[in-house]
Motif scaffolding. Structure first.
Motif, PDB file in Angstrom:
ATOM      1  N   LYS A 228      -4.993  -7.867-106.754  1.00 37.78           N
ATOM      2  CA  LYS A 228      -3.627  -7.198-106.300  1.00 37.78           C
ATOM      3  C   LYS A 228      -2.693  -7.060-107.298  1.00 37.78           C
ATOM      4  O   LYS A 228      -1.846  -5.850-107.384  1.00 37.78           O
ATOM      5  CB  LYS A 228      -3.320  -8.113-104.858  1.00 37.78           C
ATOM      6  CG  LYS A 228      -1.938  -7.252-104.389  1.00 37.78           C
ATOM      7  CD  LYS A 228      -1.625  -7.666-103.107  1.00 37.78           C
ATOM      8  CE  LYS A 228      -0.565  -6.675-102.514  1.00 37.78           C
ATOM      9  NZ  LYS A 228      -0.184  -7.147-101.070  1.00 37.78           N
ATOM     10  N   LEU A 229      -2.668  -8.157-108.269  1.00 38.70           N
ATOM     11  CA  LEU A 229      -1.793  -7.911-109.246  1.00 38.70           C
ATOM     12  C   LEU A 229      -2.309  -7.393-110.480  1.00 38.70           C
ATOM     13  O   LEU A 229      -1.572  -6.916-111.586  1.00 38.70           O
ATOM     14  CB  LEU A 229      -1.223  -9.321-109.781  1.00 38.70           C
ATOM     15  CG  LEU A 229      -0.519 -10.140-108.676  1.00 38.70           C
ATOM     16  CD1 LEU A 229      -0.079 -11.481-109.297  1.00 38.70           C
ATOM     17  CD2 LEU A 229       0.655  -9.459-108.171  1.00 38.70           C
ATOM     18  N   ASN A 230      -3.583  -6.803-110.348  1.00 41.52           N
ATOM     19  CA  ASN A 230      -4.377  -6.550-111.905  1.00 41.52           C
ATOM     20  C   ASN A 230      -3.888  -7.347-112.937  1.00 41.52           C
ATOM     21  O   ASN A 230      -3.275  -7.083-114.160  1.00 41.52           O
ATOM     22  CB  ASN A 230      -3.874  -5.159-112.033  1.00 41.52           C
ATOM     23  CG  ASN A 230      -5.077  -4.072-111.769  1.00 41.52           C
ATOM     24  OD1 ASN A 230      -6.309  -4.733-112.055  1.00 41.52           O
ATOM     25  ND2 ASN A 230      -4.848  -3.117-111.032  1.00 41.52           N
ATOM     26  N   ALA A 231      -3.906  -8.831-112.615  1.00 45.87           N
ATOM     27  CA  ALA A 231      -3.562  -9.619-113.537  1.00 45.87           C
ATOM     28  C   ALA A 231      -4.852 -10.571-114.387  1.00 45.87           C
ATOM     29  O   ALA A 231      -5.709 -10.803-113.614  1.00 45.87           O
ATOM     30  CB  ALA A 231      -2.498 -10.600-112.960  1.00 45.87           C
ATOM     31  N   PRO A 232      -4.861 -10.629-115.524  1.00 48.86           N
ATOM     32  CA  PRO A 232      -5.829 -11.452-116.230  1.00 48.86           C
ATOM     33  C   PRO A 232      -6.137 -12.959-115.739  1.00 48.86           C
ATOM     34  O   PRO A 232      -4.760 -13.594-115.494  1.00 48.86           O
ATOM     35  CB  PRO A 232      -5.697 -11.555-117.755  1.00 48.86           C
ATOM     36  CG  PRO A 232      -4.198 -11.144-117.832  1.00 48.86           C
ATOM     37  CD  PRO A 232      -3.791 -10.347-116.649  1.00 48.86           C
ATOM     38  N   VAL A 233      -6.979 -13.373-115.563  1.00 46.39           N
ATOM     39  CA  VAL A 233      -7.097 -15.100-115.093  1.00 46.39           C
ATOM     40  C   VAL A 233      -7.645 -15.835-116.305  1.00 46.39           C
ATOM     41  O   VAL A 233      -9.027 -15.502-116.517  1.00 46.39           O
ATOM     42  CB  VAL A 233      -8.183 -15.073-113.858  1.00 46.39           C
ATOM     43  CG1 VAL A 233      -8.254 -16.606-113.393  1.00 46.39           C
ATOM     44  CG2 VAL A 233      -7.527 -14.342-112.845  1.00 46.39           C
ATOM     45  N   ALA A 234      -6.910 -16.610-116.860  1.00 49.25           N
ATOM     46  CA  ALA A 234      -7.315 -17.516-117.698  1.00 49.25           C
ATOM     47  C   ALA A 234      -7.743 -19.130-116.957  1.00 49.25           C
ATOM     48  O   ALA A 234      -6.848 -19.334-116.287  1.00 49.25           O
ATOM     49  CB  ALA A 234      -6.287 -17.720-119.020  1.00 49.25           C
TER      50      ALA A 234
END
Length: 560
Positions: A228-234
């Motif tokens: 939903k955020l188009n956020a990378p995940v580390a």
């Protein structure tokens, strides 16, 4: 119904859904073992070679299932042999109940034979511990122990039972387990709105996901949140598998041996969203990068919030519940410019050291083969060292609870027992233990346990004739003074496997690996594969201890 303490214990375990125990008998627990014998059709007991192996097996059982693992040991040295396993579970928030016997109450505190204050010893490494001095409290203590192990942030609980308590009698009633509810009372509309505001105002968010996501069974929510955020995940080591390795938003592990992408993104983002992660020293190093971004933390344990890093906003509570309630409050984001940066940085993930030009055996070559063979049913346990980091970097994890590894304590010798526990818990899965020759030497006796019960785990010893990770530090920071890290052992792992009653293979050339793996998988027995690699092979990328997270050492840097 009037029953002995030993029978109350066994019946209480059955009420808690326990059908598997790992342990080792002794004088103080003879009464308990007598009832385990009588109930052997309902509870399967696995006799380890050493109590530490029993604790690690219970740990692997718990990590791979989410259930409470159970181990048992006698008093004195039996109890103290559990300590490393309990501490390992504590550092990684693993639900475990350890049961120890002790001398009779009248002998406590008198330096009696095989007496030790195990509750005092384990106080710093358990969520809670008990010594039962009144048989009337035994049943309720067991119920509380399992509740504490499961609720909130999971962890190990120890129950110490003097021998006379196991022989005394009292009334027993069938009681249901204490019910565990997700913690949500602090997940209020106000805190959700505040956190949502920070997220909606961000244009360069980074999700920093830790083992708490898996503990909360919130991996689906993590993926929905990221998309939903188009956020990378580390991810941390403990969170590998929570989002598939091949997912477009997964930038790999973060920290000392994290990917270039994850580490650099942490210094360029404007918001860090920490989910079930504790900002450990192996992740954030000197904390400098935190000053460049706002920080949000969602965690079930209030003690972790503002402990290592000062945060701007937080939610205390179950991560699954928190994300389910938070996601509807968030704007759908494109973040295309940020995603372009992510894609560019992901191209830096492979360094020269990890490329496979030539014919030598390398870690990357091994894990690419394993990943290709995995049809979604592989569980990978590890020992601790270089091989552990290579596993986390190179294996293509698809689902949660498929990496079983000691992160917080870094326990060499953990993986073999843990692999046994994971295979017992998941008989339909293929379980590997990835080991270094140093780590494997710590607890290789547990291979006899695997053979005794025909638990067909597959052990790959990444054999470099060295304590590889320590040697790497000596190479980089101690001017190559290899003090006591060259093993020079004459151990033949193929013969060792055969001596224990298993099967052994050796791989010295690339064209041998695939055939050996296929043979190993086809054999319904425990297997050891001796995989020979160069002693100077190093884990890259790497951040030096105490250095800023973006000061990354790659192999090409050493060639300058």
């Amino acid at each position: 119904m009037l029953l002995t303490g030993a029978e109350i214990l066994v019946k209480s375990l059955l009420n808690e859904g326990v059908d598997t125990i790992f342990g080792y008998p002794g004088g103080a627990v003879l009464n308990i073992y007598d009832y385990l014998y009588k109930y052997k059709d309902k509870i399967k007991h696995y006799l380890s070679c050493h109590e530490q192996g029993a604790a690690h097996a219970a740990d692997g059982y718990a990590r791979s299932t989410g259930k409470v693992g159970v181990c048992i040991a006698t008093s004195g040295p039996g109890a103290t042999n559990l300590v490393t396993g309990i501490a390992t579970a504590y550092m990684d928030s693993v639900p475990l109940v350890a049961i120890t016997g002790n001398v009779s109450k009248d002998l406590l505190g008198k330096d009696s034979f095989q007496e030790v204050d195990i509750t005092g010893i384990t106080m710093p490494i358990t969520k809670h511990n008990f010594i039962v001095k009144d048989i009337n409290n035994l049943q309720e203590t067991i119920r509380k122990a399992f509740f504490i192990a499961r609720e909130g942030r999971p962890g190990p609980v120890l129950i110490d039972i003097p021998k006379d308590i196991t022989s005394n009698k009292t009334e027993y009633k069938d009681l249901k387990p204490l019910e565990v509810e997700p913690k949500s009372k602090h997940i209020t509309e106000d805190v959700l709105a505040e956190v949502a505001k920070y997220i909606n105002e961000s244009s360069k968010p980074l999700i920093y996901a830790g083992g708490g996501v898996i503990n909360a069974n919130a991996t689906e929510e993590l993926i929905n949140f990221a998309e939903k955020l188009n956020a990378p995940v580390a991810t941390t080591l403990m969170c590998r598998g929570a989002i598939p390795s091949g997912h477009r938003l997964n930038t790999g592990m973060i920290g000392m041996h994290g990917s270039n992408a994850s580490n650099i993104l942490a210094t360029r983002c404007d918001l860090i969203i920490a989910l079930g992660a504790r900002f450990s020293d192996r992740v954030i190093s000197d904390r400098e990068f935190i000053n460049n971004a706002k920080v949000i933390q969602i965690d079930v344990d209030p003690a972790e919030v503002n402990k290592n890093v000062k945060v701007d906003s937080f939610i205390i509570g179950d991560i699954k519940v928190a994300l389910q309630r938070l996601i509807p409050l968030l704007d759908d984001k494109k973040n295309q410019e940020w995603l372009n940066t992510v894609d560019d940085l992901k191209l830096l993930a492979v360094t020269k050291n990890n490329n496979d030009n030539g014919e030598e055996l390398t870690p990357k070559f091994l894990f690419e083969k394993l990943s290709d063979m995995d049809k979604g049913d592989f569980i990978i346990a590890t020992e601790v060292g270089q091989h552990q980091m290579w596993t986390a970097q190179f294996f293509n994890f698809k689902t949660p609870r498929t990496l079983i590894s000691s992160g917080g304590l870094g326990t060499m010798g953990f993986g073999l027992g843990a692999a046994i526990g994971a295979k017992v818990a998941n008989p339909e899965k293929t379980v590997f233990n990835i080991a270094g020759d140093g780590s494997f030497g710590m607890n290789c006796n547990e291979f006899a346990t695997a053979v005794k019960y025909n638990i067909p785990i597959k052990i790959i010893v990444m054999n470099n004739n060295a304590l590889g990770m320590v040697r790497q530090w000596q190479s980089l920071f101690y001017e190559a003074r290899y003090s006591q890290t060259t093993l020079d052992r004459a151990t033949d792992f193929v013969k060792l496997a055969e001596a224990f009653g298993g099967v052994g293979f050796r791989v010295e050339k690339r064209d041998e690996l695939e055939n050996v793996l296929n043979e190993a998988l086809a054999i319904n027995k425990p297997v050891i594969i001796d995989y020979r690699i160069d002693s100077d092979k190093k884990v890259f990328p790497m951040v030096a201890p105490g250095a800023p997270i973006h000061q990354i050492i790659n192999e090409e840097d050493l060639e300058c």
